[in-house]
Design a protein around this motif. Structure first.
Motif, PDB file in Angstrom:
ATOM      1  N   TRP A 314     -24.217  24.860  15.350  1.00 34.37           N
ATOM      2  CA  TRP A 314     -23.846  24.498  14.224  1.00 34.37           C
ATOM      3  C   TRP A 314     -24.533  23.378  13.674  1.00 34.37           C
ATOM      4  CZ3 TRP A 314     -20.765  20.257  12.579  1.00 34.37           C
ATOM      5  CH2 TRP A 314     -20.548  19.512  13.621  1.00 34.37           C
ATOM      6  N   GLY A 315     -24.653  23.007  12.509  1.00 35.62           N
ATOM      7  CA  GLY A 315     -24.840  21.922  11.824  1.00 35.62           C
ATOM      8  C   GLY A 315     -26.295  21.319  11.608  1.00 35.62           C
ATOM      9  N   MET A 318     -27.791  22.969   6.344  1.00 35.18           N
ATOM     10  CA  MET A 318     -26.598  23.135   5.495  1.00 35.18           C
ATOM     11  C   MET A 318     -25.793  24.325   5.630  1.00 35.18           C
ATOM     12  SD  MET A 318     -25.409  20.494   3.871  1.00 35.18           S
ATOM     13  CE  MET A 318     -23.654  20.757   3.779  1.00 35.18           C
ATOM     14  N   PHE A 321     -23.354  24.289   8.543  1.00 40.99           N
ATOM     15  CA  PHE A 321     -22.413  23.318   8.625  1.00 40.99           C
ATOM     16  C   PHE A 321     -20.974  23.632   8.956  1.00 40.99           C
ATOM     17  CE2 PHE A 321     -20.232  19.153   6.782  1.00 40.99           C
ATOM     18  CZ  PHE A 321     -20.561  18.510   7.770  1.00 40.99           C
ATOM     19  N   ASP A 322     -20.589  24.799   8.377  1.00 38.16           N
ATOM     20  CA  ASP A 322     -19.251  25.302   8.592  1.00 38.16           C
ATOM     21  C   ASP A 322     -19.215  26.196  10.007  1.00 38.16           C
ATOM     22  OD1 ASP A 322     -18.554  23.793   6.554  1.00 38.16           O
ATOM     23  OD2 ASP A 322     -17.679  25.177   5.435  1.00 38.16           O
ATOM     24  N   ILE A 324     -18.132  27.173  13.553  1.00 34.21           N
ATOM     25  CA  ILE A 324     -17.242  26.752  14.479  1.00 34.21           C
ATOM     26  C   ILE A 324     -17.111  27.626  15.805  1.00 34.21           C
ATOM     27  CG2 ILE A 324     -15.680  25.741  12.615  1.00 34.21           C
ATOM     28  CD1 ILE A 324     -13.865  28.152  12.725  1.00 34.21           C
TER      29      ILE A 324
END
Lengths: 450, 418
Positions: A314-315, A318, A321-322, A324
């Motif tokens: 993740w990350g 952009m 970024f969410d 999980i």
């Protein structure tokens, strides 16, 4: 279940019905004695676990799986006491062979990134069978994989489904009868790649416009060929339209014969892409990476579109970024077909551990998923995404004997894939390190098997 | 299920004492399966007494003063908080968004003098994610900015040590180490070949013994000269990112000739020269899963590197799978090294006490030991397993929130359809 019956043949489009598909598979299973693994804990990927179980393989197929399986005299018998058996691991998103190791410029063959519309290229024409990472993936239990072009382009080209067997030519690795797939990419990669060069697409709306324009062209192309075929069928004189490799692939998608594998991170973009499919009449088989898929779990369940994703990545941009860890578990709890994929050289060696991370994250979020189900994330579900679930991905009589014997529960970080069988052939065996195949690149160099 | 109950119990107990008061940092963890490097070792049914944020006592027979808060670990493993190396935590938010990247400089005037301590962001969303992996301390390292190909930058700059405790100031210790990269990438930044880079580095180190002069032949700024002075005296360790066995030998030679305290980082081919590394007393920061022959620098990369180096007597610390978002993978990586021959206890030590020792803070951190800082994690299973998770994390005795932006997003969307 999210996917219907998988197509079993890949007609080359718009080839005549009788013509063989070009670049045919020359894969042949290596003949081996009938083999039984006895006394093992078996995760079948059909939702069950068999303790003290036996799996019997003969002539490349699974003959029987269960507690009371008679082992025929003369069969090679492997003691699985304290060990675990799963189907061969399947990676529905890999770039082995097209971005091989070492990752030097001379080897970078995965992205035809000079134009956003490259549906005409085929990943199999880039695969380097000597990529030493095939060996390492085998050591991680990987028996089949979907090798895709990169994601720089809106249409990256065709992917290829491979058997992870030692080979000199890519044809020797091609999974016989596996459907062709088309790689598409949303979001930052195509718009960033071309926008930064002052050409379209430069925005997400530019991406979507590019897709739509292409599907309009593809529909027209398909109509021309249909008209030609109709005339021919009636015995009327007709001149075949000129083949266009890119439109041929897109037309194959519109006919439902080529599976769409769509790289897409954000939930809102996936929803738009599903509507693009509705507008032009094609289905998206799977969204790949799809780190925000958990936000539209119900929509994906309704559309019967699978998700191939990670747990730990993740990350890094952009649109990620969410991302999980709970993504896979949330989707699975909504009935979405989930695959844990690698997209990278290290992770393909331990998709079992990545699945364990996803499982633990689900538990933390209050979503209890049994290991009997979660094993499908790295076996049966990727097989569905690749259209080969009728032949591999679970341990059922009649399916191909793609089998891994693990030193312990495969969701453990300590688990080692001790024996890996592809269609009954023992292709990796930690008991016999000398027998482990080394690619030509590894010969005479100190490259470690592990 | 068991873990949820435990979390509830812990939450309720911690709720009794306000975490903001000093009293909150005095408590006892009972029914703990203590697992730590150092003299305490493994203790089933142990007790850990925390006083004012430090370990007061730990072991089987620890008297718990009446009236202090009790956390019942219910038999769960309790380990030291994990100690991450090779990170950019607090220096990166989104890897592709330049404005969020503070681990590097493009300055033509400084390289060694670049100091990451000034860019730390305690509000980074990456910190809670790492903390949910049981991580309580991290070495943050400078990286290289290669945007200007003309720039010759021998050193990345100075590393720092941070705390992952919630709160305003995460800097724990600045100037923890100097960072230098060799191999293909390092050579590209200094002359374009290994021989050029190593030759120039020798010149630079030799020149550091004298005073800085404006017209020094290697174009070192006064700030860089000053920053490097403690390296040559062995007062500040030099982390050298290096991969190939032959390059590792060169580093060992450099360390010997200039009395530099070297820490190898990467060292994928270290197993081929394990005895030499051990004989030099040089520690290694490594990622066991870095086993891809991704360049001609590391054709020999192997999952067995950690086990072979350990067997040879090298002190190793194990990192995560990147410098930021996947630092939390470090414990799985330790487990994977164990699966390929590293002893179990050495796996835990490689993510706790060993890195603390390598960076000179083992008197304060890295193990559950009376007098040390109470950085602790309580687990619902084997801490190296991906299926296990921490149910409580303490930094300097302070209970940390067990959530991140990621878990909050998960909760928002996890509701199942009816």
């Amino acid at each position: 279940m999210p996917l219907g019956a998988a197509p079993t043949e890949t007609p080359a489009l718009p080839a005549k019905a009788a013509a063989p598909a070009p670049y045919p598979s020359t894969y042949r299973a290596r003949p081996e004695p009938d083999t039984a693994i006895v006394n093992a804990s078996i995760l079948t990927a059909t939702g069950t676990r068999i303790d003290n179980g036996t799996i019997l393989m003969a002539q490349g197929r699974i003959v029987a799986v269960g507690r009371d399986v008679a082992v025929p005299a003369g069969a090679r018998t492997i003691d699985g006491t304290g060990k675990w058996v799963t189907p061969g691991i399947i990676d529905s998103h890999s770039h082995l062979g097209v971005f091989p190791a070492p990752g030097v410029d001379g080897h970078a063959d995965g992205n035809e990134n000079i134009d956003p519309y490259t549906a005409h290229v085929w990943a199999e024409h880039s695969v380097w069978p000597q990529d030493p990472v095939f060996t390492k993936a085998r050591a991680g239990g990987v028996t089949s994989l979907l090798v895709l072009p990169g994601s720089a382009n809106l249409f990256g080209g065709r992917g290829v489904t491979l058997r992870n067997v030692p080979a000199v030519t890519v044809q020797q690795m091609k999974f016989p009868g596996a459907p062709a797939t088309l790689k598409m990419a949303c979001g930052e990669n195509p718009k960033g790649r071309y926008g930064s060069r002052g050409r379209a697409p430069a925005t997400r709306m530019g991406n979507v416009a590019g897709f739509r324009r292409s599907w309009i062209d593809a529909a027209e192309y398909a109509r021309k060929w249909d008209a030609y075929e109709r005339k021919r069928a009636k015995g009327e004189p007709a001149e075949a339209p000129k083949r266009d490799l890119g439109l041929e692939t897109l037309a194959g998608v519109l006919k439902g014969e080529i599976l769409v594998q769509n790289h897409c991170y954000r939930a809102d973009e996936m929803a738009v892409m599903l509507d693009v499919g509705h507008e032009f009449g094609y289905r998206t088989t799977a969204f790949h990476h799809a780190v925000e898929a958990y936000k539209i779990a119900d929509l994906l369940a309704t559309e019967q579109t699978c998700v191939a994703t990670w747990a730990t990545r993740w990350g890094f941009k952009m649109e990620a970024f969410d991302g999980i860890e709970e993504n896979g578990a949330i989707l699975a709890s909504h009935g979405v077909c989930v695959a844990i994929h690698s997209d990278e050289q290290r992770l393909i060696q331990r998709l079992n551990v990545e699945a364990a991370v996803a499982l633990a994250a689900g538990r933390r979020a209050g979503i209890a998923i049994a290991q009997e189900e979660a094993i499908k994330w790295i076996t049966l579900n990727p097989a569905r995404i690749m259209g080969i679930a009728d032949r591999t991905g679970s341990l059922e009589p009649g399916k191909l004997a793609d089998v891994v014997l693990w030193s312990r529960n495969p969701f453990s970080v300590y688990a080692v894939a001790e024996k890996v069988f592809i269609e009954g052939a023992l292709v990796h065996d930690t008991e016999s390190p000398g027998s482990i195949y080394r690619s030509d690149f590894e010969v005479g160099q100190p490259v470690g098997v592990e | 299920m068991k873990s949820n109950r435990l979390a509830l119990v812990l939450g309720a107990l911690l709720g009794l004492a306000s975490p903001q008061t000093a009293a909150a940092q005095t408590f006892a963890i009972t029914n703990a399966h203590i697992l730590t490097p150092g003299p305490v070792g493994e203790v089933e049914q142990g007790t850990i007494l925390v006083r004012d944020g430090r370990i007061g006592a730990a072991g089987r027979d620890v008297a718990v003063p009446s009236g202090i808060a009790i956390v019942d670990a219910r038999g769960g493993y309790v380990t030291p908080g994990l100690f991450a190396v090779n990170t950019a935590l607090g220096l990166v938010e989104v890897s592709s968004v330049d404005g969020t990247l503070d681990a590097r400089t493009a300055s033509l005037r400084i390289s060694a003098a670049f100091d990451v301590q000034y860019g730390l962001n305690p509000a980074s969303t990456l910190l809670p994610v790492a903390r949910l992996g049981g991580i309580t301390r991290a070495v943050v390292m400078p990286d290289h900015d290669d945007s200007n190909k003309e720039r010759e930058a021998p050193f990345a700059g100075k590393a720092a040590l941070i705390s992952l405790g919630e709160g305003g100031n995460i800097l724990y210790r600045a100037g923890t180490a100097m960072v230098l990269e060799l191999g293909e990438d390092g050579a590209a930044r200094l002359g374009g070949s290994r021989a050029s880079q190593l030759g120039q580095l020798r010149e630079i180190f030799a020149g550091l013994k004298g005073r800085w002069t404006q017209d020094n032949a290697w174009g070192l700024s006064e700030a860089d000269h000053r920053a490097l002075a403690p390296v040559v005296g062995g007062r500040m360790p030099l982390v050298v990112i290096v991969h190939r066995a032959a390059d590792i030998r060169q580093v060992l030679g450099l360390a010997r000739d200039f009395r530099i305290k070297v820490i190898l980082s990467g060292a994928e081919e270290g197993w081929q020269v394990a005895d030499e590394i051990a004989a030099a007393g040089v520690p290694v920061l490594l990622n066991p899963t870095s086993n891809i022959p991704s360049s001609f620098d590391l054709l020999g990369a192997s999952l067995r590197n950690a086990a072979i180096l350990h067997r040879a007597g090298v002190v190793i610390a194990i990192s995560g799978n990147d410098a930021g978002h996947r630092v939390r993978d470090m414990r799985y990586n330790a487990g994977l090294a164990v699966s390929r021959g590293l002893p179990q206890a050495a796996g835990l030590e490689a993510i706790t006490l060993a890195p603390a020792r390598i960076f000179g803070v083992a008197d304060q951190l890295g193990s559950i030991e009376p007098g040390k800082v109470a950085d602790l994690a309580i687990w619902d299973g084997d801490p190296l397993e991906a299926l296990s998770e921490p149910v409580a994390v303490y930094v300097s005795g302070k209970a940390q929130p067990m959530e991140s932006r990621g878990t909050q997003l998960g909760q928002r969307y996890a509701k199942r359809p009816d």
